[in-house]
Design an enzyme around this catalytic site. Structure first.
Site, PDB file in Angstrom:
ATOM      1  N   HIS A   7       0.988  -1.182  -0.021  1.00 37.94           N
ATOM      2  CA  HIS A   7       0.124   0.027  -0.105  1.00 37.94           C
ATOM      3  C   HIS A   7       0.874   1.224   0.002  1.00 37.94           C
ATOM      4  O   HIS A   7       1.586   1.519   1.014  1.00 37.94           O
ATOM      5  CB  HIS A   7      -1.031   0.012   1.348  1.00 37.94           C
ATOM      6  CG  HIS A   7      -2.049   1.206   1.318  1.00 37.94           C
ATOM      7  ND1 HIS A   7      -1.768   1.933   2.455  1.00 37.94           N
ATOM      8  CD2 HIS A   7      -2.815   1.916   0.460  1.00 37.94           C
ATOM      9  CE1 HIS A   7      -2.616   2.790   2.461  1.00 37.94           C
ATOM     10  NE2 HIS A   7      -3.262   2.819   1.223  1.00 37.94           N
ATOM     11  N   HIS A  49      -0.969  10.713  -2.816  1.00 35.30           N
ATOM     12  CA  HIS A  49      -2.193  10.442  -2.280  1.00 35.30           C
ATOM     13  C   HIS A  49      -3.177  11.798  -2.062  1.00 35.30           C
ATOM     14  O   HIS A  49      -4.333  11.634  -2.457  1.00 35.30           O
ATOM     15  CB  HIS A  49      -2.193   9.881  -1.050  1.00 35.30           C
ATOM     16  CG  HIS A  49      -3.647   9.349  -0.569  1.00 35.30           C
ATOM     17  ND1 HIS A  49      -4.263  10.397   0.318  1.00 35.30           N
ATOM     18  CD2 HIS A  49      -4.231   8.284  -0.515  1.00 35.30           C
ATOM     19  CE1 HIS A  49      -5.276   9.866   0.835  1.00 35.30           C
ATOM     20  NE2 HIS A  49      -5.341   8.394   0.261  1.00 35.30           N
ATOM     21  N   GLU A 109      -4.406   3.803  -8.313  1.00 33.05           N
ATOM     22  CA  GLU A 109      -5.744   4.306  -7.991  1.00 33.05           C
ATOM     23  C   GLU A 109      -5.701   5.767  -8.394  1.00 33.05           C
ATOM     24  O   GLU A 109      -5.019   6.722  -8.221  1.00 33.05           O
ATOM     25  CB  GLU A 109      -5.668   4.638  -6.406  1.00 33.05           C
ATOM     26  CG  GLU A 109      -6.993   5.264  -5.924  1.00 33.05           C
ATOM     27  CD  GLU A 109      -7.297   5.352  -4.713  1.00 33.05           C
ATOM     28  OE1 GLU A 109      -7.974   6.183  -4.193  1.00 33.05           O
ATOM     29  OE2 GLU A 109      -6.709   4.624  -3.839  1.00 33.05           O
TER      30      GLU A 109
END
Length: 247
Positions: A7, A49, A109
């Site tokens: 992750h 992120h 993502e």
């Protein structure tokens, strides 16, 4: 074989979403990484992120005000430790080059771009262009919390496998309709929303089920016993070798 996704890279060993974190993945026996991508003002796709610099760099402000040239003056590593002083925010192209070199698989993502539709289009198009350089032997999964962005990506890149991301609060009884509308192959669930019955139902509908973010070995074991295909974790180095195919 159950899958461990590193992750944001090996994010308990190096600053998240940096080349330093991703470069540690293979030596710790994992072969999948997860990363987040967003877009700068000039269309450069970066691995980050947040849509601001505040949390993980030595600067503040919005990503959407930056260009590629600005990245040279941003330190994304010193907050984590002295060994990472000067670690930059990587571009997506730099990450793809590392993935190819290390022969890794990648879950990208696509962030739910907060700068509007035009920037979202830049983000999607930039990701597709960057993925043209991904080696054909590297497996790919593209995910997003934003079903509109994900369905548009799938429309433009129908050969790419995609996964719909859900938080506990957003996972409702219409999940199947959303996956079907996106042409998804997988569903990614927040750990707190996962039950054995829900996993069985989703698997019975033909979807891969992956869970984030799992930093407990016993919880990961329970999820795998329920039929979950993979978990996203910050502590991949702590899992037993049965889950780490490169060891």
């Amino acid at each position: 074989m159950k899958t461990l996704f590193a992750h944001r890279g090996m994010s308990s060993l190096a600053p998240e979403n940096t080349l330093a974190a991703f470069s540690l993945v293979k030596e710790h026996g994992l072969n999948w990484i997860e990363c987040d991508v967003d877009v700068l003002a000039d269309g450069t796709i970066v691995v980050c992120h947040d849509d601001s610099l505040d949390r993980c760099t030595d600067r503040t402000g919005s990503l959407y005000d930056l260009t590629r040239e600005d990245l040279d003056d941003i330190d994304a590593g010193s907050w984590f430790g002295d060994a990472f002083i000067g670690e930059p925010i990587p571009t997506f192209d730099q990450l793809i080059a590392l993935v190819n070199e290390h022969k890794l698989n990648i879950n990208v993502e696509i962030k739910s771009c907060t700068a509007g539709q035009a920037m979202t289009e830049k983000l999607i198009n930039g990701v597709i262009k960057g993925l043209e350089n991904l080696h054909q032997d590297c497996d790919l999964l593209v995910s997003s919390f934003n079903p509109l962005a994900l369905s548009e990506f799938k429309r433009k890149s129908p050969e790419s496998a995609v996964a719909c991301l859900f938080e506990k609060e957003t996972l409702q009884s219409d999940w199947l309709s959303i996956l079907q509308a996106c042409g998804a192959e997988a569903i990614h669930l927040e750990d707190g929303s996962v039950t054995k019955e829900r996993v069985i139902e989703m698997k019975d509908k033909g979807y891969m089920v992956n869970v984030y973010t799992v930093n407990s070995l016993s919880r990961a074991n329970q999820l795998f016993n329920w039929g979950v295909d993979g978990v996203f974790t910050d502590i991949g180095q702590s899992f037993p070798s049965r889950y780490r195919p490169l060891l």
